[in-house]
Design a protein around this motif. Structure first.
Motif, PDB file in Angstrom:
ATOM      1  N   PHE A  93       0.975  -1.180  -0.041  1.00  0.00           N
ATOM      2  CA  PHE A  93       0.318   0.236  -0.070  1.00  0.00           C
ATOM      3  C   PHE A  93       1.018   1.221  -0.034  1.00  0.00           C
ATOM      4  O   PHE A  93       1.243   1.572   0.764  1.00  0.00           O
ATOM      5  N   THR A  94       0.869   1.907  -0.891  1.00  0.00           N
ATOM      6  CA  THR A  94       1.380   3.467  -1.332  1.00  0.00           C
ATOM      7  C   THR A  94       0.763   4.386  -1.578  1.00  0.00           C
ATOM      8  O   THR A  94      -0.416   4.492  -1.680  1.00  0.00           O
ATOM      9  N   ILE A  95       1.753   5.513  -1.111  1.00  0.00           N
ATOM     10  CA  ILE A  95       0.821   6.898  -1.246  1.00  0.00           C
ATOM     11  C   ILE A  95       1.693   7.323  -2.320  1.00  0.00           C
ATOM     12  O   ILE A  95       3.053   7.215  -2.129  1.00  0.00           O
ATOM     13  N   SER A 129       5.768   4.010   0.939  1.00  0.00           N
ATOM     14  CA  SER A 129       5.352   2.879   1.572  1.00  0.00           C
ATOM     15  C   SER A 129       4.355   3.054   2.507  1.00  0.00           C
ATOM     16  O   SER A 129       5.708   3.037   4.267  1.00  0.00           O
ATOM     17  N   VAL A 130       3.565   2.397   2.982  1.00  0.00           N
ATOM     18  CA  VAL A 130       3.289   2.553   3.976  1.00  0.00           C
ATOM     19  C   VAL A 130       2.669   1.076   4.741  1.00  0.00           C
ATOM     20  O   VAL A 130       3.181   0.901   5.657  1.00  0.00           O
ATOM     21  N   LEU A 175       0.673   7.365   7.621  1.00  0.00           N
ATOM     22  CA  LEU A 175       2.059   8.082   8.469  1.00  0.00           C
ATOM     23  C   LEU A 175       2.482   8.615   9.316  1.00  0.00           C
ATOM     24  O   LEU A 175       3.179   9.826   9.993  1.00  0.00           O
ATOM     25  N   GLN A 176       1.913   7.873  10.669  1.00  0.00           N
ATOM     26  CA  GLN A 176       2.377   7.906  11.940  1.00  0.00           C
ATOM     27  C   GLN A 176       3.957   7.422  11.730  1.00  0.00           C
ATOM     28  O   GLN A 176       3.654   5.984  11.633  1.00  0.00           O
ATOM     29  N   GLY A 177       4.779   7.880  12.299  1.00  0.00           N
ATOM     30  CA  GLY A 177       6.394   7.196  12.677  1.00  0.00           C
ATOM     31  C   GLY A 177       6.923   7.304  11.531  1.00  0.00           C
ATOM     32  O   GLY A 177       6.261   7.768  10.309  1.00  0.00           O
ATOM     33  N   VAL A 192       4.794  17.264   4.758  1.00  0.00           N
ATOM     34  CA  VAL A 192       5.150  16.295   4.885  1.00  0.00           C
ATOM     35  C   VAL A 192       6.830  16.577   4.830  1.00  0.00           C
ATOM     36  O   VAL A 192       6.626  16.746   3.227  1.00  0.00           O
ATOM     37  N   TYR A 193       7.471  16.444   5.448  1.00  0.00           N
ATOM     38  CA  TYR A 193       9.232  16.553   5.407  1.00  0.00           C
ATOM     39  C   TYR A 193       9.627  15.345   4.846  1.00  0.00           C
ATOM     40  O   TYR A 193      10.020  14.656   6.225  1.00  0.00           O
TER      41      TYR A 193
END
Length: 151
Positions: free
Chosen positions: A41-43, A139-140, A74-76, A114-115
């Motif tokens: 699962f990707t963003i 990559s999630v 996107l935690q972590g 997001v940086y």
């Protein structure tokens, strides 16, 4: 005549059982593949290179806008692959360093920033500049299809 019909019916029964066994084996192979094979699962997001001037040195990062609906994913730390405009042969593997909590509204949709930090060595070696466009794939999750459905 009767014996001939009996042989034909036995032959038909064997063919029927063989077909059922083949279908069962194929279904079992598909189930095992769905359980074992990863389904990532990707963003994907577009961004730009920005220059965060810190005292004493230049600090480059990729800034991108990600739809707010992906905030919980996107935690972590997450692995990131970035490709740069005009540099088709350059692809950098990095990770997310900062996620903004501010909402950015753009064309009736909410985003957040997001940086991704770039190493100075990479910036110099690949001749990257602030303002350069970047396409980023984050990559999630890399679980199987069955595990994704179950959760």
């Amino acid at each position: 005549m009767l014996e001939e019909k009996r042989r034909d019916s036995m032959k038909y029964g064997k063919q029927k059982r063989t077909a059922v066994v083949i279908v069962a084996v194929v279904v079992m192979i598909l189930c095992i593949a769905a359980f074992k094979m990863p389904y990532p699962f990707t963003i994907e997001a577009d961004g730009i290179i920005v220059n965060n001037n810190l005292p004493g040195r230049e600090n480059y990062a990729i800034c991108m806008l990600v739809p707010y609906r992906y905030k919980e994913f996107l935690q972590g730390e997450r692995p990131v692959v970035a490709t740069f405009e005009g540099r088709d042969d350059v692809s950098i593997d990095s990770s997310i360093v900062s996620v903004s909590h501010q909402i950015v509204k753009k064309s009736n949709e909410n985003f957040f920033e997001v940086y991704v930090q770039l190493a100075d060595m990479e910036v110099d070696y690949y001749d990257l500049y602030p303002g350069m466009k970047v396409h980023v794939v984050i990559s999630v999750d890399d679980t199987s299809i069955i595990r994704r459905i179950a959760t």
